[in-house]
Design a protein around this motif. Structure first.
Motif, short mmCIF file in Angstrom:
data_model
loop_
_atom_site.label_atom_id
_atom_site.label_comp_id
_atom_site.label_asym_id
_atom_site.label_seq_id
_atom_site.Cartn_x
_atom_site.Cartn_y
_atom_site.Cartn_z
N ILE A 66 0.84 -1.19 0.00
CA ILE A 66 0.00 0.00 0.00
C ILE A 66 0.88 1.24 0.00
O ILE A 66 1.78 1.38 0.83
CB ILE A 66 -0.93 0.02 1.23
CG1 ILE A 66 -1.89 -1.17 1.20
CG2 ILE A 66 -1.71 1.34 1.29
CD1 ILE A 66 -2.76 -1.30 2.44
N ARG A 67 0.62 2.16 -0.92
CA ARG A 67 1.33 3.43 -0.97
C ARG A 67 0.71 4.39 0.03
O ARG A 67 -0.47 4.69 -0.02
CB ARG A 67 1.26 4.03 -2.37
CG ARG A 67 2.22 3.39 -3.36
CD ARG A 67 3.65 3.76 -3.04
NE ARG A 67 4.58 3.16 -4.01
CZ ARG A 67 5.89 3.24 -3.91
NH1 ARG A 67 6.44 3.88 -2.90
NH2 ARG A 67 6.66 2.67 -4.81
N HIS A 68 1.54 4.87 0.94
CA HIS A 68 1.10 5.79 1.99
C HIS A 68 1.59 7.19 1.68
O HIS A 68 2.78 7.41 1.47
CB HIS A 68 1.65 5.32 3.34
CG HIS A 68 1.24 6.16 4.51
ND1 HIS A 68 1.75 7.44 4.72
CD2 HIS A 68 0.38 5.91 5.54
CE1 HIS A 68 1.22 7.92 5.83
NE2 HIS A 68 0.39 7.02 6.35
N HIS A 69 0.65 8.14 1.63
CA HIS A 69 0.98 9.56 1.53
C HIS A 69 0.33 10.25 2.72
O HIS A 69 -0.50 9.65 3.40
CB HIS A 69 0.43 10.16 0.23
CG HIS A 69 0.77 9.37 -1.00
ND1 HIS A 69 0.02 8.26 -1.41
CD2 HIS A 69 1.76 9.50 -1.91
CE1 HIS A 69 0.55 7.76 -2.51
NE2 HIS A 69 1.61 8.50 -2.83
N CYS A 70 0.66 11.51 2.95
CA CYS A 70 0.04 12.18 4.08
C CYS A 70 -0.23 13.64 3.76
O CYS A 70 0.26 14.20 2.77
CB CYS A 70 0.90 12.06 5.34
SG CYS A 70 2.48 12.94 5.28
N ALA A 71 -1.05 14.25 4.61
CA ALA A 71 -1.29 15.69 4.61
C ALA A 71 -0.87 16.20 5.98
O ALA A 71 -1.09 15.54 7.00
CB ALA A 71 -2.77 15.99 4.35
N ILE A 72 -0.26 17.37 6.02
CA ILE A 72 0.31 17.91 7.25
C ILE A 72 -0.37 19.25 7.57
O ILE A 72 -0.57 20.08 6.68
CB ILE A 72 1.83 18.12 7.12
CG1 ILE A 72 2.54 16.78 6.90
CG2 ILE A 72 2.39 18.85 8.33
CD1 ILE A 72 2.53 15.86 8.09
N ALA A 73 -0.70 19.45 8.85
CA ALA A 73 -1.31 20.71 9.28
C ALA A 73 -1.42 20.74 10.80
O ALA A 73 -1.28 19.71 11.47
CB ALA A 73 -2.70 20.88 8.66
#
Length: 287
Positions: A66-73
């Motif tokens: 599974i390709r994991h990406h993220c959003a940061i805030a």
């Protein structure tokens, strides 16, 4: 059925969940930064968390292909805590990292003046870094919160097509449908949206700019409800192509605007053939 979950909090899930998700067709995901359920009291606790989102979780996911990406805030709830405001100065170095494909979750929790300020500041960061934005709409007074969100987005000047407004339902989707923003829906066992209700919304509004997620976290939630939504769509006479568009091609299109999305088989022992990902690798950009 191939699935890209565009909003799921895997920090709250077990490795068994990754295994189940891979078996159900989940091949990629985005994990937005969020409130962990207990107040954080310093910027250092956020940097540890952000390091995990950009390092440890991609490793865990990759073991199952599974390709994991993220959003940061800085999330809306903790935007109200003055001890956390220092995080705004830390964000730029994380928003420049590979694998960070959006700014999020931003938006509203209690719709306070502090949330207004932090929301606007992070929209500016998104424009500066060329990243899409994932917006959280409040759990309470959602209709007013969605209207306020749209007003802030308009004032910011950000391109609507680079924004997804999430946690929508039958009451709020109409507010967003004509805005040019993407529409996000969280599918939950008891609250928010169900697979059948989601299929009905898709029947009324169509699949354009629609993102369906599980938003699975530490509460009662289910990371396989994206697949259940696909099955509900098929039962409601949607085509396989419709399902693929909503569960795969739409999130690829939205997060692909970051220039950092990589949809290829993750290095792992997974047995998914590379051909399943053909035509869906997006060149990585950024720094």
């Amino acid at each position: 059925m191939r699935i890209f979950d565009p909003h799921i909090h895997m920090t709250s899930r077990t490795t068994d969940d990754y295994e189940r998700m891979a078996a159900a067709g989940v091949r990629a995901l985005v994990e937005p930064a969020f409130w962990l359920g207990q107040p954080r009291t310093s910027a250092g606790s956020f940097t540890d968390y952000f390091d995990s989102l950009t390092g440890w979780e991609p490793f865990r996911a990759g073991q199952f292909g599974i390709r994991h990406h993220c959003a940061i805030a800085l999330n809306p709830k903790e935007a109200n805590d003055p001890r956390c405001r220092e995080v705004l100065g830390v964000l730029p170095r994380y928003l420049a990292r590979d694998g960070v494909v959006a700014v999020g979750e931003v938006g509203y929790d209690s719709m306070s003046p502090e949330e207004d300020e932090v929301f606007a500041a992070q929209l500016e960061m998104a424009v500066e870094h060329g990243l899409p934005v994932l917006v959280h709409t409040p759990h309470r007074d959602k209709q007013r919160g969605t209207r306020r969100t749209l007003d802030v987005l308009k004032e910011s000047g950000i391109e609507p097509g680079r924004v997804v407004i999430d946690h929508l339902n039958e009451v709020t989707v109409g507010l967003v449908a004509d805005s040019g923003c993407w529409m996000g829906f969280s599918i939950y066992p008891d609250t928010k949206m169900s697979p059948d209700r989601m299929a009905a919304v898709l029947r009324e509004y169509g699949p354009d700019r629609m993102l369906v997620n599980s938003a699975a976290d530490w509460g009662r939630s289910d990371p396989l409800l994206t697949r259940a939504t696909g099955q509900a769509m098929l039962a409601a006479a949607f085509t396989d192509d419709d399902v693929d568009r909503v569960l795969w091609r739409n999130p690829v299109e939205f997060y692909g605007q970051s220039g950092r999305l990589e949809i290829t088989p993750a290095a792992s022992g997974a047995d998914e053939p590379a051909s399943a990902f053909a035509g869906n690798s997006i060149a990585r950009g950024g720094s």
